[in-house]
Motif scaffolding. Structure first.
Motif, mmCIF file in Angstrom:
data_model
loop_
_atom_site.group_PDB
_atom_site.id
_atom_site.type_symbol
_atom_site.label_atom_id
_atom_site.label_comp_id
_atom_site.label_asym_id
_atom_site.label_seq_id
_atom_site.Cartn_x
_atom_site.Cartn_y
_atom_site.Cartn_z
ATOM 1 N N THR A 1 -4.218 -15.953 -20.893
ATOM 2 C CA THR A 1 -4.971 -16.954 -19.977
ATOM 3 C C THR A 1 -5.006 -16.890 -17.981
ATOM 4 O OG1 THR A 1 -3.823 -18.316 -20.570
ATOM 5 C CG2 THR A 1 -5.717 -18.342 -21.773
ATOM 6 N N ASP A 2 -3.795 -16.248 -18.435
ATOM 7 C CA ASP A 2 -3.260 -16.519 -16.533
ATOM 8 C C ASP A 2 -3.887 -14.812 -15.803
ATOM 9 O OD1 ASP A 2 -0.849 -17.825 -17.774
ATOM 10 O OD2 ASP A 2 0.547 -16.261 -17.824
ATOM 11 N N GLN A 3 -4.144 -13.808 -16.594
ATOM 12 C CA GLN A 3 -4.823 -12.493 -15.970
ATOM 13 C C GLN A 3 -6.724 -13.344 -15.589
ATOM 14 O OE1 GLN A 3 -3.862 -9.818 -14.400
ATOM 15 N NE2 GLN A 3 -1.466 -10.670 -15.275
ATOM 16 N N PRO A 4 -6.585 -12.871 -14.622
ATOM 17 C CA PRO A 4 -8.455 -13.439 -14.316
ATOM 18 C C PRO A 4 -9.708 -11.885 -15.248
ATOM 19 C CG PRO A 4 -7.528 -11.786 -12.132
ATOM 20 C CD PRO A 4 -6.637 -12.224 -13.089
ATOM 21 N N TYR B 1 -8.100 1.385 -17.740
ATOM 22 C CA TYR B 1 -7.517 0.281 -17.299
ATOM 23 C C TYR B 1 -7.409 -0.692 -16.200
ATOM 24 C CZ TYR B 1 -5.978 1.653 -22.191
ATOM 25 O OH TYR B 1 -6.477 1.555 -23.627
ATOM 26 N N TRP B 2 -8.637 -1.532 -16.220
ATOM 27 C CA TRP B 2 -8.649 -2.962 -14.824
ATOM 28 C C TRP B 2 -7.075 -3.636 -14.644
ATOM 29 C CZ3 TRP B 2 -12.154 -2.049 -11.377
ATOM 30 C CH2 TRP B 2 -12.513 -1.083 -11.816
ATOM 31 N N HIS B 3 -6.606 -3.533 -13.018
ATOM 32 C CA HIS B 3 -5.949 -4.060 -12.820
ATOM 33 C C HIS B 3 -5.733 -5.201 -11.771
ATOM 34 C CE1 HIS B 3 -2.806 -1.602 -15.662
ATOM 35 N NE2 HIS B 3 -3.544 -0.602 -15.537
ATOM 36 N N PHE B 4 -5.513 -6.752 -11.607
ATOM 37 C CA PHE B 4 -5.659 -6.889 -10.243
ATOM 38 C C PHE B 4 -4.904 -7.041 -9.622
ATOM 39 C CE2 PHE B 4 -4.777 -10.881 -8.259
ATOM 40 C CZ PHE B 4 -6.281 -11.677 -7.890
ATOM 41 N N ILE B 5 -5.327 -6.758 -8.306
ATOM 42 C CA ILE B 5 -4.442 -6.677 -7.167
ATOM 43 C C ILE B 5 -4.802 -7.889 -6.004
ATOM 44 C CG2 ILE B 5 -3.753 -5.653 -4.920
ATOM 45 C CD1 ILE B 5 -4.485 -3.439 -6.154
ATOM 46 N N THR B 6 -5.486 -8.677 -5.380
ATOM 47 C CA THR B 6 -5.564 -9.410 -4.470
ATOM 48 C C THR B 6 -6.849 -10.008 -4.951
ATOM 49 O OG1 THR B 6 -5.989 -8.109 -3.285
ATOM 50 C CG2 THR B 6 -4.146 -8.682 -3.233
ATOM 51 N N LYS B 7 -7.525 -11.365 -4.262
ATOM 52 C CA LYS B 7 -8.615 -11.758 -4.018
ATOM 53 C C LYS B 7 -8.961 -11.185 -2.852
ATOM 54 C CE LYS B 7 -7.929 -16.229 -6.911
ATOM 55 N NZ LYS B 7 -8.644 -15.313 -8.180
ATOM 56 N N THR B 8 -8.415 -11.147 -2.078
ATOM 57 C CA THR B 8 -9.097 -11.214 -0.014
ATOM 58 C C THR B 8 -8.803 -10.016 -0.066
ATOM 59 O OG1 THR B 8 -7.758 -11.992 1.002
ATOM 60 C CG2 THR B 8 -8.968 -13.075 0.028
ATOM 61 N N PHE B 9 -9.988 -9.099 0.692
ATOM 62 C CA PHE B 9 -9.497 -7.720 1.553
ATOM 63 C C PHE B 9 -7.933 -7.979 2.175
ATOM 64 C CE2 PHE B 9 -9.791 -4.811 5.323
ATOM 65 C CZ PHE B 9 -9.863 -3.438 4.837
ATOM 66 N N THR B 10 -8.089 -8.671 3.454
ATOM 67 C CA THR B 10 -6.798 -9.438 4.442
ATOM 68 C C THR B 10 -5.461 -8.790 3.955
ATOM 69 O OG1 THR B 10 -7.771 -10.240 5.605
ATOM 70 C CG2 THR B 10 -5.847 -10.543 6.474
ATOM 71 N N ALA B 11 -5.244 -9.314 2.399
ATOM 72 C CA ALA B 11 -3.798 -9.418 1.895
ATOM 73 C C ALA B 11 -3.989 -7.951 0.884
ATOM 74 C CB ALA B 11 -4.526 -9.865 0.103
ATOM 75 N N TYR B 12 -5.200 -7.235 0.876
ATOM 76 C CA TYR B 12 -4.943 -5.884 0.043
ATOM 77 C C TYR B 12 -4.493 -4.694 1.584
ATOM 78 C CZ TYR B 12 -5.264 -1.358 -1.446
ATOM 79 O OH TYR B 12 -5.293 0.368 -1.646
ATOM 80 N N GLN C 1 1.841 6.452 -5.679
ATOM 81 C CA GLN C 1 1.017 5.495 -6.528
ATOM 82 C C GLN C 1 1.777 4.086 -6.334
ATOM 83 O OE1 GLN C 1 3.070 7.263 -9.981
ATOM 84 N NE2 GLN C 1 2.636 9.635 -9.999
ATOM 85 N N TRP C 2 2.242 3.272 -5.271
ATOM 86 C CA TRP C 2 2.368 2.190 -5.081
ATOM 87 C C TRP C 2 1.503 1.309 -6.268
ATOM 88 C CZ3 TRP C 2 -0.363 -1.432 -2.971
ATOM 89 C CH2 TRP C 2 -1.447 -1.418 -2.310
ATOM 90 N N GLN C 3 -0.188 1.459 -5.661
ATOM 91 C CA GLN C 3 -0.407 0.449 -6.785
ATOM 92 C C GLN C 3 -0.218 0.524 -7.554
ATOM 93 O OE1 GLN C 3 -1.730 3.006 -5.057
ATOM 94 N NE2 GLN C 3 -3.094 2.623 -3.888
ATOM 95 N N TYR C 4 0.554 1.236 -8.317
ATOM 96 C CA TYR C 4 1.126 1.094 -10.277
ATOM 97 C C TYR C 4 2.877 -0.154 -10.278
ATOM 98 C CZ TYR C 4 -1.740 4.060 -11.877
ATOM 99 O OH TYR C 4 -2.714 5.833 -12.151
ATOM 100 N N ALA C 5 2.266 -0.538 -9.105
ATOM 101 C CA ALA C 5 3.665 -1.680 -9.348
ATOM 102 C C ALA C 5 2.654 -2.888 -9.177
ATOM 103 C CB ALA C 5 4.281 -1.673 -7.672
ATOM 104 N N PHE C 6 1.952 -2.845 -9.354
ATOM 105 C CA PHE C 6 0.820 -4.093 -10.160
ATOM 106 C C PHE C 6 0.024 -4.228 -11.389
ATOM 107 C CE2 PHE C 6 0.967 -4.223 -5.230
ATOM 108 C CZ PHE C 6 0.954 -5.331 -4.808
ATOM 109 N N THR C 7 1.201 -2.703 -12.086
ATOM 110 C CA THR C 7 1.042 -2.917 -13.583
ATOM 111 C C THR C 7 1.620 -3.122 -14.642
ATOM 112 O OG1 THR C 7 1.226 -0.712 -13.528
ATOM 113 C CG2 THR C 7 -0.657 -0.786 -12.756
ATOM 114 N N SER C 8 1.102 -3.657 -15.386
ATOM 115 C CA SER C 8 2.567 -3.803 -16.837
ATOM 116 C C SER C 8 3.561 -2.671 -16.732
ATOM 117 C CB SER C 8 1.782 -4.010 -17.960
ATOM 118 O OG SER C 8 1.270 -2.788 -18.449
ATOM 119 N N TYR C 9 2.766 -0.801 -16.876
ATOM 120 C CA TYR C 9 3.981 -0.286 -17.055
ATOM 121 C C TYR C 9 4.728 0.252 -15.415
ATOM 122 C CZ TYR C 9 -0.627 1.083 -17.232
ATOM 123 O OH TYR C 9 -2.523 1.439 -17.056
#
Length: 291
Positions: free
Chosen positions: A128-131, A179-190, A202-210
């Motif tokens: 339930t923690d993940q959107p 597979y989908w991975h949530f990063i941010t709610k807003t474009f400014t934050a991204y 591959q810095w986006q993979y820092a927001f994945t489980s692996y």
């Protein structure tokens, strides 16, 4: 219209827009060819046409970004053996390339499946923690913000499309396994994450489980991103990741002349016994004894 800005030629307002990352990169050891592609602002009617075509309204921060410059592209390289090797890349697609995902076939073949057909439909239960995850079918509207150099796609996602498209949007990362991975709610934050991670591979993979790959971790350890969360570079990870010093890795190789040592001259082949005036030739002595 695009214009490439090289080292030290970026305009002051663009330097503020990029949070001064060009100066940080140029001061880093081994970094070379920091290039920023300067783009003109998008026309307001172009943004309105895009919204009408796709049936949704761009978030206000992304719209303001396009009104300042129509996309973003910065690259930098490292010098390996005096040869530049492309490493970092930061990209935000222009509004003309902000294309929808899921509708077109994944392959250019007759009756080829779309991304929606290939999407993993298994929902994670009890988390339930993940959107709620996006869907590549008609339940979501998904647009590609960053192609990530082929390592995945960063997407602008509208999840509620019925009965009308809700104005709320989020930024998600779609990896190569779909597979989908949530990063941010807003474009400014991204956008801040994009800049502070220096566009490392591959810095986006820092927001994945692996997490990121071991090879990417080496670059992370050499050029640590300007981020608060350093969980990916914890002491646990350091147990199997080599610690490299960039100042030594990219140190210029000065060729020193090789000094040839003179070998000592060998003495002439010595005869058996000392050669002196009293030495007798055995052949002569033999002949005299026979007389």
């Amino acid at each position: 219209m695009e214009e490439r800005a090289g080292r030290g030629s970026i305009k002051p307002y663009l330097d503020k827009l990029t949070l001064g990352v060009t100066r940080i990169l140029e001061a880093s050891p081994g970094v070379t060819e920091v290039t920023f592609v300067e783009k003109e602002a998008a026309e307001r009617h172009t943004i309105v046409s895009w919204e009408q075509k796709n049936g949704c309204v761009l978030p206000e921060d992304l719209k303001n970004f396009y009104l300042m410059m129509d996309g973003f592209h910065m690259t930098w390289s490292v010098k390996m053996d005096d040869t530049p090797m492309p490493l970092g890349s930061m990209t935000i697609n222009s509004i003309s390339k902000l294309n929808r995902l899921g509708a077109a076939p994944a392959y250019t073949l007759p009756n080829a499946p779309t991304l929606a057909d290939l999407e993993d439909t298994d929902e994670e239960e009890g988390n339930t923690d993940q959107p709620e995850k996006p869907h590549l079918d008609s339940r979501s509207l998904i647009f590609e913000l960053d192609p990530c150099g082929g390592n995945g796609k960063v997407c602008l996602v509208y999840k509620n499309t019925k009965p009308v498209v809700a104005p709320d949007s989020e930024i998600w990362f779609l990896d190569r396994a779909l597979y989908w991975h949530f990063i941010t709610k807003t474009f400014t934050a991204y956008y801040r994450l994009l800049i502070t991670h220096l566009g490392l591979p591959q810095w986006q993979y820092a927001f994945t489980s692996y997490g990121i790959s071991p090879q990417a971790k080496q670059w992370f350890n050499m050029y640590k991103p300007i981020t608060v969360d350093t969980a990916q570079l914890s002491s646990e990870a350091d147990t199997f990741v080599n610690k490299l010093d960039p100042s030594k890795v990219f140190k210029g190789k000065s060729k020193t002349p090789v000094l040839k040592k003179k070998l000592p001259s060998l003495p002439p082949a010595s005869q058996k016994g000392p050669a002196g005036p009293g030495s007798k030739n055995p052949s002569l002595s033999g002949s005299s004894s026979r007389r």
